[in-house]
Write a protein that holds these residues in place. Structure first.
Motif, PDB file in Angstrom:
ATOM      1  N   ASN A  44      28.407   4.953  14.253  1.00  0.00           N
ATOM      2  CA  ASN A  44      29.868   4.939  14.601  1.00  0.00           C
ATOM      3  C   ASN A  44      30.032   6.499  14.800  1.00  0.00           C
ATOM      4  OD1 ASN A  44      30.403   2.218  14.888  1.00  0.00           O
ATOM      5  ND2 ASN A  44      30.652   2.441  12.609  1.00  0.00           N
ATOM      6  N   VAL A  45      30.834   7.076  15.400  1.00  0.00           N
ATOM      7  CA  VAL A  45      31.317   8.148  15.316  1.00  0.00           C
ATOM      8  C   VAL A  45      32.941   8.110  15.341  1.00  0.00           C
ATOM      9  CG1 VAL A  45      31.931  10.548  16.466  1.00  0.00           C
ATOM     10  CG2 VAL A  45      29.758   9.261  16.900  1.00  0.00           C
ATOM     11  N   TRP A  46      33.357   8.664  14.063  1.00  0.00           N
ATOM     12  CA  TRP A  46      34.841   8.542  13.704  1.00  0.00           C
ATOM     13  C   TRP A  46      35.542   9.786  13.857  1.00  0.00           C
ATOM     14  CZ3 TRP A  46      37.771   4.312  12.941  1.00  0.00           C
ATOM     15  CH2 TRP A  46      37.011   3.020  12.808  1.00  0.00           C
ATOM     16  N   PHE A  47      36.730   9.400  14.222  1.00  0.00           N
ATOM     17  CA  PHE A  47      37.616  10.843  14.593  1.00  0.00           C
ATOM     18  C   PHE A  47      38.914  10.371  13.636  1.00  0.00           C
ATOM     19  CE2 PHE A  47      35.245  10.629  18.420  1.00  0.00           C
ATOM     20  CZ  PHE A  47      35.288  11.963  18.759  1.00  0.00           C
ATOM     21  N   ASP A  48      38.942  11.213  12.627  1.00  0.00           N
ATOM     22  CA  ASP A  48      40.153  11.081  11.830  1.00  0.00           C
ATOM     23  C   ASP A  48      41.152  12.258  11.386  1.00  0.00           C
ATOM     24  OD1 ASP A  48      38.690   8.595  11.119  1.00  0.00           O
ATOM     25  OD2 ASP A  48      37.624   9.355   9.382  1.00  0.00           O
ATOM     26  N   ASP A  49      42.300  11.654  10.858  1.00  0.00           N
ATOM     27  CA  ASP A  49      43.234  12.665  10.400  1.00  0.00           C
ATOM     28  C   ASP A  49      43.523  12.233   8.716  1.00  0.00           C
ATOM     29  OD1 ASP A  49      45.255  14.378   9.540  1.00  0.00           O
ATOM     30  OD2 ASP A  49      46.751  13.562  10.989  1.00  0.00           O
ATOM     31  N   LYS A  50      42.812  12.866   7.763  1.00  0.00           N
ATOM     32  CA  LYS A  50      42.974  12.608   6.421  1.00  0.00           C
ATOM     33  C   LYS A  50      44.366  12.662   6.041  1.00  0.00           C
ATOM     34  CE  LYS A  50      38.965  10.767   6.156  1.00  0.00           C
ATOM     35  NZ  LYS A  50      38.831   9.433   6.104  1.00  0.00           N
ATOM     36  N   ASP A  51      45.206  13.492   6.801  1.00  0.00           N
ATOM     37  CA  ASP A  51      46.762  13.258   6.299  1.00  0.00           C
ATOM     38  C   ASP A  51      47.490  12.428   6.566  1.00  0.00           C
ATOM     39  OD1 ASP A  51      46.286  15.600   4.564  1.00  0.00           O
ATOM     40  OD2 ASP A  51      46.519  16.996   6.542  1.00  0.00           O
ATOM     41  N   HIS A  52      47.128  11.864   7.899  1.00  0.00           N
ATOM     42  CA  HIS A  52      47.841  10.419   8.500  1.00  0.00           C
ATOM     43  C   HIS A  52      47.852   9.162   7.423  1.00  0.00           C
ATOM     44  CE1 HIS A  52      49.241   8.106  11.500  1.00  0.00           C
ATOM     45  NE2 HIS A  52      48.505   7.169  11.482  1.00  0.00           N
ATOM     46  N   LYS A  53      48.789   8.787   7.066  1.00  0.00           N
ATOM     47  CA  LYS A  53      48.723   7.684   6.237  1.00  0.00           C
ATOM     48  C   LYS A  53      49.125   6.435   6.533  1.00  0.00           C
ATOM     49  CE  LYS A  53      48.065  10.730   2.920  1.00  0.00           C
ATOM     50  NZ  LYS A  53      46.871  11.021   2.783  1.00  0.00           N
ATOM     51  N   ASP A  54      49.430   6.409   7.919  1.00  0.00           N
ATOM     52  CA  ASP A  54      49.776   4.823   8.754  1.00  0.00           C
ATOM     53  C   ASP A  54      48.724   4.285   9.105  1.00  0.00           C
ATOM     54  OD1 ASP A  54      52.442   5.497   8.038  1.00  0.00           O
ATOM     55  OD2 ASP A  54      52.741   6.527  10.084  1.00  0.00           O
ATOM     56  N   SER A  55      47.267   4.653   8.929  1.00  0.00           N
ATOM     57  CA  SER A  55      46.003   3.927   9.200  1.00  0.00           C
ATOM     58  C   SER A  55      44.968   3.908   8.140  1.00  0.00           C
ATOM     59  CB  SER A  55      45.575   4.198  10.357  1.00  0.00           C
ATOM     60  OG  SER A  55      45.008   5.584  10.473  1.00  0.00           O
ATOM     61  N   HIS A  56      44.439   3.000   7.750  1.00  0.00           N
ATOM     62  CA  HIS A  56      43.383   3.159   6.652  1.00  0.00           C
ATOM     63  C   HIS A  56      42.412   4.361   6.903  1.00  0.00           C
ATOM     64  CE1 HIS A  56      40.699   1.632   3.797  1.00  0.00           C
ATOM     65  NE2 HIS A  56      39.547   1.682   4.573  1.00  0.00           N
ATOM     66  N   ALA A  57      42.370   4.998   5.721  1.00  0.00           N
ATOM     67  CA  ALA A  57      41.553   6.299   5.707  1.00  0.00           C
ATOM     68  C   ALA A  57      41.625   7.299   6.902  1.00  0.00           C
ATOM     69  CB  ALA A  57      40.018   5.625   5.716  1.00  0.00           C
ATOM     70  N   GLY A  58      42.980   7.253   7.161  1.00  0.00           N
ATOM     71  CA  GLY A  58      43.422   8.220   8.233  1.00  0.00           C
ATOM     72  C   GLY A  58      42.623   8.119   9.514  1.00  0.00           C
ATOM     73  N   HIS A  59      41.988   6.872   9.857  1.00  0.00           N
ATOM     74  CA  HIS A  59      41.119   6.729  11.195  1.00  0.00           C
ATOM     75  C   HIS A  59      41.907   6.828  12.301  1.00  0.00           C
ATOM     76  CE1 HIS A  59      37.639   5.752   9.169  1.00  0.00           C
ATOM     77  NE2 HIS A  59      37.946   4.567   8.390  1.00  0.00           N
ATOM     78  N   ILE A  60      41.529   7.530  13.201  1.00  0.00           N
ATOM     79  CA  ILE A  60      42.272   7.387  14.316  1.00  0.00           C
ATOM     80  C   ILE A  60      41.610   6.783  15.626  1.00  0.00           C
ATOM     81  CG2 ILE A  60      43.367   9.203  16.382  1.00  0.00           C
ATOM     82  CD1 ILE A  60      44.578   9.297  13.385  1.00  0.00           C
ATOM     83  N   CYS A  61      40.411   7.190  15.851  1.00  0.00           N
ATOM     84  CA  CYS A  61      39.715   6.244  16.998  1.00  0.00           C
ATOM     85  C   CYS A  61      38.146   6.630  16.792  1.00  0.00           C
ATOM     86  CB  CYS A  61      39.886   6.834  18.470  1.00  0.00           C
ATOM     87  SG  CYS A  61      39.681   8.986  18.573  1.00  0.00           S
ATOM     88  N   ASN A  62      37.529   5.679  17.374  1.00  0.00           N
ATOM     89  CA  ASN A  62      35.985   5.729  17.051  1.00  0.00           C
ATOM     90  C   ASN A  62      35.254   5.328  18.411  1.00  0.00           C
ATOM     91  OD1 ASN A  62      36.761   2.823  16.461  1.00  0.00           O
ATOM     92  ND2 ASN A  62      34.779   2.725  15.852  1.00  0.00           N
ATOM     93  N   VAL A  63      34.011   5.710  18.163  1.00  0.00           N
ATOM     94  CA  VAL A  63      32.959   5.093  19.349  1.00  0.00           C
ATOM     95  C   VAL A  63      31.815   4.444  18.459  1.00  0.00           C
ATOM     96  CG1 VAL A  63      31.340   5.752  20.987  1.00  0.00           C
ATOM     97  CG2 VAL A  63      33.688   7.013  20.976  1.00  0.00           C
ATOM     98  N   SER A  64      31.320   3.276  18.825  1.00  0.00           N
ATOM     99  CA  SER A  64      30.132   2.702  17.918  1.00  0.00           C
ATOM    100  C   SER A  64      29.317   2.503  19.001  1.00  0.00           C
ATOM    101  CB  SER A  64      30.741   1.435  17.581  1.00  0.00           C
ATOM    102  OG  SER A  64      29.651   0.787  16.960  1.00  0.00           O
ATOM    103  N   ILE A  65      27.960   2.889  18.759  1.00  0.00           N
ATOM    104  CA  ILE A  65      26.734   2.996  19.846  1.00  0.00           C
ATOM    105  C   ILE A  65      25.869   1.766  19.144  1.00  0.00           C
ATOM    106  CG2 ILE A  65      24.995   4.024  20.817  1.00  0.00           C
ATOM    107  CD1 ILE A  65      28.050   5.956  19.732  1.00  0.00           C
ATOM    108  N   SER A  66      25.264   1.035  19.887  1.00  0.00           N
ATOM    109  CA  SER A  66      24.150  -0.039  19.628  1.00  0.00           C
ATOM    110  C   SER A  66      23.033   0.266  20.790  1.00  0.00           C
ATOM    111  CB  SER A  66      24.521  -1.285  19.171  1.00  0.00           C
ATOM    112  OG  SER A  66      24.708  -2.062  20.563  1.00  0.00           O
ATOM    113  N   PRO A  67      22.018  -0.362  20.776  1.00  0.00           N
ATOM    114  CA  PRO A  67      21.036  -0.281  21.507  1.00  0.00           C
ATOM    115  C   PRO A  67      21.374  -0.972  22.698  1.00  0.00           C
ATOM    116  CG  PRO A  67      19.737  -0.571  19.488  1.00  0.00           C
ATOM    117  CD  PRO A  67      21.091  -0.817  19.197  1.00  0.00           C
ATOM    118  N   LYS A  68      22.463  -2.115  22.924  1.00  0.00           N
ATOM    119  CA  LYS A  68      22.824  -2.644  24.015  1.00  0.00           C
ATOM    120  C   LYS A  68      24.597  -2.361  24.375  1.00  0.00           C
ATOM    121  CE  LYS A  68      19.298  -6.323  23.426  1.00  0.00           C
ATOM    122  NZ  LYS A  68      18.457  -5.744  24.492  1.00  0.00           N
TER     123      LYS A  68
END
Length: 177
Positions: A44-68
């Motif tokens: 996964n490539v995660w984009f976070d804002d560690k000061d953002h308190k309304d989502s777990h761990a400051g997670h904003i968005c992500n991209v997950s890559i598998s072989p398929k």
């Protein structure tokens, strides 16, 4: 050299390598990667804002890559939003309405990535959208309001579970459109 992604045996969380950055809303992240064996399931490539308190761990968005597949998600207003995150862990779980809402916060694109071959991933966030390309070819674009969060302060690679190799990792402000 290259970064060899592994999650140690017995760990309760996938291995994370991250880079803190100056606050930036729109980013371009590129990385060369390869799935070194069939034990490499995804990363996964995660984009976070560690000061953002309304989502777990400051997670904003992500991209997950598998072989398929490549999966793109809005974590801020989707699966990592604090109330949704807590409901997912509770015995009651998610309601039908929660599940319907979450279905709008992620999308998956098919890909065919050969094990052992190096590939170049480029991810661009721009306003409400994420654009993903691999090896110079567009994989897809996804749009959701949480992606437009006013700034991101951390980008991370999460290896699931082992044998993902990374090289030439770069983060920069996305070119203005």
């Amino acid at each position: 050299g290259m970064l060899v992604g592994i999650t140690p045996e017995g760990s309760d969380h996938s291995a994370v390598d991250n880079i803190r950055i100056e606050p930036e809303r729109d980013l371009e992240v590129s990385v060369k990667f390869r799935f070194a064996s069939d034990k490499a399931k995804s990363f996964n490539v995660w984009f976070d804002d560690k000061d953002h308190k309304d989502s777990h761990a400051g997670h904003i968005c992500n991209v997950s890559i598998s072989p398929k597949t490549v999966t793109v998600g809005d974590a801020k207003t989707g699966n990592m939003r604090n109330d949704i995150y807590e409901k997912r862990k509770s015995p009651e779980g998610l309601s039908a309405e929660d599940k319907a809402m979450l279905a709008t916060k992620t999308t998956t694109f098919p890909v065919q990535l050969a094990l052992g071959d190096w590939h170049k991933l480029v991810i661009r966030t721009w306003g409400e959208q994420i654009e993903v390309s691999i090896n110079g070819k567009s994989v897809g674009t996804f749009k959701s309001e949480g992606i437009a969060h006013d700034h991101k302060t951390l980008v991370s690679l999460t290896t699931n579970p082992v044998d993902v190799h990374y090289d030439d990792f770069a983060i920069k402000a996305a070119a203005r459109r």
